[in-house]
Design an enzyme around this catalytic site. Structure first.
Site, PDB file in Angstrom:
ATOM      1  N   TYR A 144       0.852  -1.186   0.000  1.00 48.92           N
ATOM      2  CA  TYR A 144       0.000   0.000   0.000  1.00 48.92           C
ATOM      3  C   TYR A 144       0.888   1.236   0.000  1.00 48.92           C
ATOM      4  O   TYR A 144       1.829   1.323   0.796  1.00 48.92           O
ATOM      5  CB  TYR A 144      -0.882  -0.004   1.258  1.00 48.92           C
ATOM      6  N   ASP A 239       9.185   2.889   0.130  1.00 49.78           N
ATOM      7  CA  ASP A 239       8.104   3.537   0.868  1.00 49.78           C
ATOM      8  C   ASP A 239       8.305   3.176   2.336  1.00 49.78           C
ATOM      9  O   ASP A 239       7.944   2.087   2.785  1.00 49.78           O
ATOM     10  CB  ASP A 239       6.757   3.044   0.347  1.00 49.78           C
ATOM     11  N   LYS A 267       3.621   8.826   9.117  1.00 47.22           N
ATOM     12  CA  LYS A 267       3.466   8.192  10.435  1.00 47.22           C
ATOM     13  C   LYS A 267       4.462   8.723  11.480  1.00 47.22           C
ATOM     14  O   LYS A 267       4.298   9.854  11.912  1.00 47.22           O
ATOM     15  CB  LYS A 267       3.480   6.664  10.262  1.00 47.22           C
TER      16      LYS A 267
END
Ligand code: PLP
Length: 428
Positions: A144, A239, A267
């Site tokens: 994702y 990522d 995050k």
């Protein structure tokens, strides 16, 4: 446990917000039942609107690596807020957090801040395309990279949870430029490069996958991708929205000793505020506007509150690198305890773990990619999730999500979690 007030609030929310939530996984679709509404949180614990106390294993999906309401972050936020919340003009704190991030992460010279991991990945791919002059990208099934169009092709977690791997609204043209390979399958990547010779701008991946459960890279996988990129003039994009500042101060790049060309963050880097970032060496980053031709911008990017929270978080991690060892030990302890408890159940299960990321899969085969992860028995996962929730343990409400440990968790909390699992398996 009683969830009366949560259920009432959820009902009301559904009247005004699609599905009652602002991000789909929160709605509990994969596990059934109503989501828990949170009133406040401190350290390792969530306190919901019905007065229940829960041990938290999602840490806001990763950012809160030092626990909820971490005092240095709160102090930084409060003192910054008093000076104004956003100016749309440069501030010194942006340079402070940028220089600290550059010093912590291997192989990057410059970093640009955005407002989410989605924005970071979307901008990284635009930069890779602009820099290489090529259009296609390779991504891995089950990885994702946020909800931007190019990535919503077999996108893991939220997207998969809803059985809409290819979201309507993504055009065929966009989908055509995203090539797919199974995670950990170097041969398929090699074939895709041959089939699309000279057309691939970048390979993007989660260096440790966390959106199909936690899946570590196989031995040689990251190194193999690095070599293929070098040989074919392709940029390697890690990522690290999930793994950055979580698996090590320098993220997966440091943990595995493999360097990416562009790295994305989110995050942890925002300390619990909406922040993302992407970074690379000078020759690539200088391709961005206003220095170069690749456009990227944001009204609230680098705003003082987000930067203050992120800076306080990164400073804490930079000062105390032993946190990573402590987190890994706690996670290994949990792994071992869950292993003993689940063993009693006689059910097939697999536990995957890297650093402070861990996931339980109710399947007997090794979980190495999306296909093997999807073989997990979701009915068993549902019972496991609700059984743990009823015993005061909050796990991610989907088998496709990694759990995230935070350093406020004590061994007493871990023992309580393991005991809850022992108690629960008798009913499975
Ligand atoms: C969470 C996540 C994203 C998206 O970040 P948002 O802030 O939710 O947009 C991208 N990539 C990975 C690996 C993630 O875990």
């Amino acid at each position: 446990m009683i969830y009366k007030r949560s259920s009432a609030l959820f009902k009301e929310a559904q009247q005004y917000i699609p599905g009652g939530v602002n991000s789909p996984v929160r709605a509990f679709k994969a596990v059934g039942g109503d989501p828990v509404f949170i009133e406040h949180a401190k350290g390792a614990y969530l306190y919901d609107v019905d007065g229940n106390k829960l041990v938290d294993y999602i840490a806001s999906w990763g950012p809160l690596i030092l626990g909820h309401a971490y005092q240095p972050v709160l102090d930084a936020l409060i003192s910054k807020a008093e000076k104004g919340t956003s100016f749309g003009m440069p501030t010194q704190i942006e340079t402070e957090i940028a220089s600290l991030a550059v010093s912590m992460v291997p192989g990057i010279d410059k970093i640009r801040f955005v407002n989410s991991g989605t924005e970071a990945c979307m901008s990284a791919v635009r930069l890779a395309r602009g820099y290489t002059g090529k259009d296609k990208i390779i991504k891995f099934a089950g990885c994702y990279h946020g909800h931007s169009d190019s990535f919503l092709i077999e996108a893991g977690s939220g997207a998969v949870t809803f059985g809409v791997p290819n979201s309507p609204g993504v055009t065929a043209g966009t989908a055509r430029d995203t090539l797919l390979a199974p995670y950990n399958d170097l041969n398929r990547v090699r074939e895709l490069i041959l089939e699309n010779r000279g057309e691939i701008a970048c390979i993007i991946l989660e260096p440790v996958a966390g959106n199909m459960g936690c899946i570590p890279p196989a031995d040689g996988f990251l190194e193999g991708l690095r070599d293929l990129c070098n040989e074919n003039d392709i940029l390697l994009v890690f990522d690290e929205v999930m793994t950055g500042f979580r698996l090590a101060a320098g993220g997966a790049q440091e943990l595995y000793g493999v360097k990416a060309d562009i790295v994305t963050f989110g995050k942890v880097i925002g300390g619990g505020l909406p922040v993302g970032a992407f970074a690379a060496r000078n020759e690539i980053m200088d391709f961005l506007a206003p220095l170069g031709p690749v456009y990227q911008a944001g009204t609230l990017s680098g705003n003082p509150l987000a930067m203050a929270a992120g800076l306080a978080m990164l400073k804490a991690l930079d000062r105390s690198p032993e946190i990573y060892q402590s987190l890994a030990e706690k996670t290994a302890y949990l792994h071992n305890g869950l292993d003993l408890a689940l063993n009693e159940s006689g059910l097939p299960y697999v536990i995957n773990r890297v650093g402070s990321m861990i996931s339980v899969h109710f399947t007997k085969e090794e979980v190495i990619d999306f296909e093997s992860s999807a073989k997990g028995n979701n009915e068993t996962f549902k019972k496991f999730f609700h059984g743990m929730l009823n015993r005061g343990i909050y796990l991610p409400p989907s088998a496709f999500e990694s759990w995230f440990l935070n350093d406020a968790l004590t061994y007493k909390d871990l023992d309580m979690t393991i005991n809850a699992c022992h108690d629960l398996v008798k009913t499975l």
